[in-house]
Structures are given as C-alpha cells and as structure tokens.
Scaffold this motif. Structure first.
Motif, PDB file in Angstrom:
ATOM      1  N   ASN A   1      38.748  50.241  22.549  1.00 24.98           N
ATOM      2  CA  ASN A   1      39.733  51.322  22.540  1.00 24.98           C
ATOM      3  C   ASN A   1      40.356  51.481  23.923  1.00 24.98           C
ATOM      4  N   LEU A   2      41.696  51.607  23.967  1.00 22.36           N
ATOM      5  CA  LEU A   2      42.385  51.829  25.226  1.00 22.36           C
ATOM      6  C   LEU A   2      42.182  53.281  25.665  1.00 22.36           C
ATOM      7  N   VAL A   3      41.656  53.462  26.873  1.00 19.39           N
ATOM      8  CA  VAL A   3      41.408  54.798  27.424  1.00 19.39           C
ATOM      9  C   VAL A   3      42.139  54.889  28.761  1.00 19.39           C
ATOM     10  N   ILE A   4      42.944  55.941  28.889  1.00 18.12           N
ATOM     11  CA  ILE A   4      43.637  56.221  30.143  1.00 18.12           C
ATOM     12  C   ILE A   4      42.968  57.440  30.763  1.00 18.12           C
ATOM     13  N   SER A   5      42.516  57.275  31.991  1.00 20.76           N
ATOM     14  CA  SER A   5      41.880  58.402  32.674  1.00 20.76           C
ATOM     15  C   SER A   5      42.599  58.678  33.985  1.00 20.76           C
ATOM     16  N   ARG A   6      42.647  59.946  34.324  1.00 18.00           N
ATOM     17  CA  ARG A   6      43.270  60.410  35.563  1.00 18.00           C
ATOM     18  C   ARG A   6      42.281  61.328  36.243  1.00 18.00           C
ATOM     19  N   GLY A   7      42.206  61.253  37.562  1.00 17.80           N
ATOM     20  CA  GLY A   7      41.270  62.113  38.267  1.00 17.80           C
ATOM     21  C   GLY A   7      41.245  61.843  39.752  1.00 17.80           C
ATOM     22  N   CYS A   8      40.188  62.361  40.389  1.00 18.92           N
ATOM     23  CA  CYS A   8      40.015  62.244  41.839  1.00 18.92           C
ATOM     24  C   CYS A   8      39.169  61.028  42.173  1.00 18.92           C
ATOM     25  N   THR A   9      39.416  60.492  43.335  1.00 21.27           N
ATOM     26  CA  THR A   9      38.576  59.443  43.889  1.00 21.27           C
ATOM     27  C   THR A   9      38.564  59.613  45.395  1.00 21.27           C
ATOM     28  N   TRP A  10      37.799  58.811  46.085  1.00 19.10           N
ATOM     29  CA  TRP A  10      37.711  58.895  47.531  1.00 19.10           C
ATOM     30  C   TRP A  10      37.920  57.520  48.132  1.00 19.10           C
ATOM     31  N   LYS A  11      38.568  57.504  49.288  1.00 24.18           N
ATOM     32  CA  LYS A  11      38.888  56.258  49.976  1.00 24.18           C
ATOM     33  C   LYS A  11      38.510  56.369  51.444  1.00 24.18           C
ATOM     34  N   ARG A  12      38.422  55.216  52.089  1.00 24.54           N
ATOM     35  CA  ARG A  12      38.217  55.213  53.544  1.00 24.54           C
ATOM     36  C   ARG A  12      39.433  55.843  54.213  1.00 24.54           C
ATOM     37  N   GLN A  13      39.229  56.484  55.346  1.00 25.75           N
ATOM     38  CA  GLN A  13      40.338  57.112  56.078  1.00 25.75           C
ATOM     39  C   GLN A  13      41.409  56.099  56.463  1.00 25.75           C
ATOM     40  N   ASP A  14      41.018  54.862  56.733  1.00 30.66           N
ATOM     41  CA  ASP A  14      41.980  53.840  57.163  1.00 30.66           C
ATOM     42  C   ASP A  14      42.535  53.004  56.011  1.00 30.66           C
ATOM     43  N   ASP A  15      42.271  53.395  54.776  1.00 24.95           N
ATOM     44  CA  ASP A  15      42.742  52.650  53.605  1.00 24.95           C
ATOM     45  C   ASP A  15      44.064  53.252  53.126  1.00 24.95           C
ATOM     46  N   TYR A  16      45.150  52.508  53.318  1.00 25.66           N
ATOM     47  CA  TYR A  16      46.471  52.983  52.911  1.00 25.66           C
ATOM     48  C   TYR A  16      46.992  52.235  51.689  1.00 25.66           C
ATOM     49  N   SER A  17      46.156  51.433  51.067  1.00 25.04           N
ATOM     50  CA  SER A  17      46.575  50.673  49.891  1.00 25.04           C
ATOM     51  C   SER A  17      46.551  51.563  48.654  1.00 25.04           C
ATOM     52  N   THR A  18      47.148  51.084  47.585  1.00 21.96           N
ATOM     53  CA  THR A  18      47.119  51.811  46.314  1.00 21.96           C
ATOM     54  C   THR A  18      46.088  51.218  45.362  1.00 21.96           C
ATOM     55  N   ALA A  19      45.340  50.243  45.830  1.00 26.02           N
ATOM     56  CA  ALA A  19      44.327  49.606  44.983  1.00 26.02           C
ATOM     57  C   ALA A  19      43.106  50.502  44.844  1.00 26.02           C
ATOM     58  N   CYS A  20      42.483  50.448  43.680  1.00 20.80           N
ATOM     59  CA  CYS A  20      41.241  51.179  43.467  1.00 20.80           C
ATOM     60  C   CYS A  20      40.087  50.386  44.061  1.00 20.80           C
ATOM     61  N   ALA A  21      39.057  51.095  44.441  1.00 19.89           N
ATOM     62  CA  ALA A  21      37.853  50.432  44.927  1.00 19.89           C
ATOM     63  C   ALA A  21      37.183  49.710  43.766  1.00 19.89           C
ATOM     64  N   ALA A  22      36.530  48.644  44.060  1.00 21.57           N
ATOM     65  CA  ALA A  22      35.809  47.904  43.019  1.00 21.57           C
ATOM     66  C   ALA A  22      34.723  48.807  42.448  1.00 21.57           C
ATOM     67  N   SER A  23      34.611  48.799  41.146  1.00 21.03           N
ATOM     68  CA  SER A  23      33.579  49.601  40.499  1.00 21.03           C
ATOM     69  C   SER A  23      32.905  48.762  39.433  1.00 21.03           C
ATOM     70  N   SER A  24      31.687  49.099  39.170  1.00 24.61           N
ATOM     71  CA  SER A  24      30.959  48.347  38.149  1.00 24.61           C
ATOM     72  C   SER A  24      31.424  48.787  36.770  1.00 24.61           C
ATOM     73  N   THR A  25      31.524  47.854  35.875  1.00 22.69           N
ATOM     74  CA  THR A  25      31.926  48.156  34.508  1.00 22.69           C
ATOM     75  C   THR A  25      30.855  47.647  33.566  1.00 22.69           C
ATOM     76  N   GLY A  26      30.756  48.285  32.426  1.00 23.83           N
ATOM     77  CA  GLY A  26      29.771  47.896  31.436  1.00 23.83           C
ATOM     78  C   GLY A  26      30.203  46.661  30.660  1.00 23.83           C
ATOM     79  N   ALA A  27      29.343  46.198  29.783  1.00 28.20           N
ATOM     80  CA  ALA A  27      29.620  44.999  28.994  1.00 28.20           C
ATOM     81  C   ALA A  27      30.802  45.208  28.051  1.00 28.20           C
ATOM     82  N   ASN A  28      31.041  46.438  27.622  1.00 29.59           N
ATOM     83  CA  ASN A  28      32.121  46.731  26.670  1.00 29.59           C
ATOM     84  C   ASN A  28      33.357  47.312  27.347  1.00 29.59           C
ATOM     85  N   GLU A  29      33.520  47.120  28.655  1.00 28.07           N
ATOM     86  CA  GLU A  29      34.649  47.680  29.389  1.00 28.07           C
ATOM     87  C   GLU A  29      35.458  46.590  30.072  1.00 28.07           C
TER      88      GLU A  29
END
Length: 148
Positions: A84-112
């Motif tokens: 199922n396609l799930v769109i989520s919006r919310g808060c995250t945290w980044k390094r102070q010197d990170d100006y990119s728009t990329a998300c940090a790598a996160s672990s995903t489950g077998a079904n994600e």
C-alpha cells in the motif's frame, strides 16, 4: 532609485538569516487520514487531530544521537508498506551543517520500499508545492525593477 539599490541587498541578506525558533511541519499519514495524500489540501482537513501543523523541537528526539547540535526540519515521504502506498509528513532532525534536501538513511522493514523522501526547513513546507520563501524574496524586488 538609491533607496531601492540599498533595499535589494538588505532583503537578500535577510533571506539567508537562520531563524532561531523551531519550524512548524504538517504531521499526518495517509494510511490514517486520506487528506494527507497527494494532492495535499490543508483546508479539507478534519478536526480529529490527525492532521496539524506541529512545532518541531530540535532538542528532543534527534535521530542523530552522536551529534551535540541538530536542527529541526520537515519531511515528506512516500513509501509502499505491505503493498500500500503511504504518504507521511512530519518532523525530522538534521545536522546543523546539512543543507541538502535528502532524507537521512533509515532502516526499512522487509515489506517497505521508499519511493521518495525529501526534507525542507520552513513552516509548512512539507505540504503542497509552493514557491520557496527565498525565491519569493528575490523575485519580488526584481519584479518591481522590471515593471517600474
């Protein structure tokens, strides 16, 4: 004309000054609230609390425990969870010197499977597509100069 030649550089410098308070991000998930899906229309939101602008605090819940300083940012993510396609919006945290728009790598489950993930750093930016604040501040004075 002299006043305008001073105003434009001051406006440009002001647009790059970092804000000292937490950013406010849309917080919702399309598997719980269909209004969180694309297209995102905040005015259609229900009042159940599943859909709101939340103040993100850079000092709590940082996903980078090895950092002494971090900054809050907004995140929009599209992923398939158990087909199922799930769109989520919310808060995250980044390094102070990170100006990119990329998300940090996160672990995903077998079904994600993550299709898209992007971060931004101004209020409500993880909602509908809008012209960025910086771009608007740059374009407004240029528009005045061109159509004078």
């Amino acid at each position: 004309m002299a006043k305008l030649s001073i105003f434009v550089p001051v406006l440009l410098v002001a647009s790059f000054v970092a804000y000292g308070e937490a950013v406010r991000c849309w917080t919702c998930s399309s598997d719980l609230n269909p209004y969180c899906n694309d297209p995102f229309v905040p005015s259609l939101a229900d009042t159940s609390g599943l859909f709101r602008l939340e103040y993100c605090d850079a000092n709590t819940g940082a996903t980078y425990p090895y950092l002494t300083t971090s900054k809050s940012a907004c995140k929009k993510q599209k992923k398939y969870i158990a087909g199922n396609l799930v769109i989520s919006r919310g808060c995250t945290w980044k390094r102070q010197d990170d100006y990119s728009t990329a998300c940090a790598a996160s672990s995903t489950g077998a079904n994600e499977v993550t299709l898209y993930c992007e971060t931004c750093e101004h209020d409500g930016c993880n909602g509908a597509s809008t012209m960025g604040i910086t771009m608007a501040l740059i374009m407004a004075p240029l528009g005045l100069l061109l159509f004078k």
